[in-house]
Design an enzyme around this catalytic site. Structure first.
Site, PDB file in Angstrom:
ATOM      1  N   ASP A  26       9.688 -79.951 -38.323  1.00 56.09           N
ATOM      2  CA  ASP A  26       9.635 -79.115 -39.547  1.00 56.09           C
ATOM      3  C   ASP A  26      10.983 -78.788 -40.191  1.00 56.09           C
ATOM      4  O   ASP A  26      11.187 -77.650 -40.644  1.00 56.09           O
ATOM      5  CB  ASP A  26       8.895 -77.801 -39.252  1.00 56.09           C
ATOM      6  CG  ASP A  26       7.466 -78.026 -38.771  1.00 56.09           C
ATOM      7  OD1 ASP A  26       7.028 -79.184 -38.688  1.00 56.09           O
ATOM      8  OD2 ASP A  26       6.797 -77.017 -38.462  1.00 56.09           O
ATOM      9  N   LYS A 131       1.247 -81.739 -40.130  1.00 52.71           N
ATOM     10  CA  LYS A 131       0.457 -80.880 -39.239  1.00 52.71           C
ATOM     11  C   LYS A 131       0.078 -79.579 -39.955  1.00 52.71           C
ATOM     12  O   LYS A 131       0.913 -78.992 -40.653  1.00 52.71           O
ATOM     13  CB  LYS A 131       1.238 -80.597 -37.956  1.00 52.71           C
ATOM     14  CG  LYS A 131       2.542 -79.849 -38.134  1.00 52.71           C
ATOM     15  CD  LYS A 131       3.288 -79.782 -36.818  1.00 52.71           C
ATOM     16  CE  LYS A 131       4.570 -78.987 -36.894  1.00 52.71           C
ATOM     17  NZ  LYS A 131       4.429 -77.574 -37.204  1.00 52.71           N
ATOM     18  N   CYS A 164       7.306 -73.136 -34.053  1.00 57.60           N
ATOM     19  CA  CYS A 164       6.769 -74.504 -34.001  1.00 57.60           C
ATOM     20  C   CYS A 164       7.359 -75.347 -32.874  1.00 57.60           C
ATOM     21  O   CYS A 164       6.667 -76.195 -32.311  1.00 57.60           O
ATOM     22  CB  CYS A 164       6.932 -75.184 -35.352  1.00 57.60           C
ATOM     23  SG  CYS A 164       5.887 -74.392 -36.600  1.00 57.60           S
TER      24      CYS A 164
END
Ligand code: TIU
Length: 225
Positions: A26, A131, A164
């Site tokens: 990310d 995701k 994450c």
């Protein structure tokens, strides 16, 4: 098989680079730049920039080694059909997921803010996993991709350490992958969460994995046994 030994805590770990993938979590404009999702949650996004340089160095070394490099992006479909109501309803209505922001709709696939930052752009051929959740395994094809490629170990980095990155490491650990987390290649809006997040991974004999740093990983990758 040609193994290398990565110095780490709680102990050094031997890995075969051919069976090891790098997962960059990310590193998106929505989290790292002003006006994105991270800032809408009230965070100082500049704290995340410190991971960019070390991740770049890690990518250069692992690309030279022809290792599998996978990038992830957190985000949702434009109709929000993959976003749980409970996730959307977090925060003030004007700055929720799907609301218009300076870099397009917040955390929506295809919008400018959803993209990976320029310095860490994936190269052609490097898989990008979109995701909807915090973990990279939930509702994605990551598990089957790793199985197809015979991957046993993961080097997990990116943002944020305790959200994450942690969720992905926990998911991976339960699936039988050995996870190495280079601490300087991760970052958090909360330095104390970053520090504790790394401590949690390596505590109790490495309950979730191994913690190292980019320098020690690079040294290992330059030194074949
Ligand atoms: N808010 C926060 O710390 N993180 C996220 O929402 N997503 C990721 O960590 N990628």
């Amino acid at each position: 098989m040609s193994t290398v030994t990565v110095e780490a805590e709680p102990e050094a770990i031997a890995i075969d680079p051919a069976c090891t993938a790098v997962i960059v979590i990310d590193m998106q404009r929505d989290f790292l730049e002003p006006g994105g999702f991270g800032e809408t949650l009230g965070n100082d996004v500049s704290l995340l920039q410190r991971a960019v340089g070390p991740i770049r160095a890690l990518l250069e070394a692992t690309r030279r080694r022809k290792m599998l490099i996978i990038h992830t992006r957190e985000g949702h479909l434009p109709d929000l059909s993959d976003a749980p109501k409970a996730k959307i309803e977090r925060g003030a209505p004007s700055i929720r997921i799907g609301a218009p922001g300076p870099m397009g709709r917040i955390l929506i696939r295809g919008e400018a803010g959803h993209d990976i930052v320029e310095a860490l752009k994936p190269l052609p051929g490097e898989p990008v996993i979109d995701k909807p959740g915090k973990g990279a395994f939930y509702a994605t094809g990551l598990g089957s991709l790793l199985q197809q490629r015979g991957i046993e170990n993961l080097i997990v980095c990116g943002v944020t350490t305790e959200v994450c990155v942690h969720t992905t490491v926990r998911e991976a650990n339960d699936r039988g992958y050995k996870c190495i987390v280079p601490g300087d290649c991760c970052a958090s809006y909360f330095p104390e969460f970053h520090e504790m997040g790394l401590k949690m991974i390596k505590a109790q004999g490495g309950i979730f994995g191994w913690v190292s740093d980019s320098t020690r990983v690079l040294v290992a990758l330059g030194r074949d046994r």
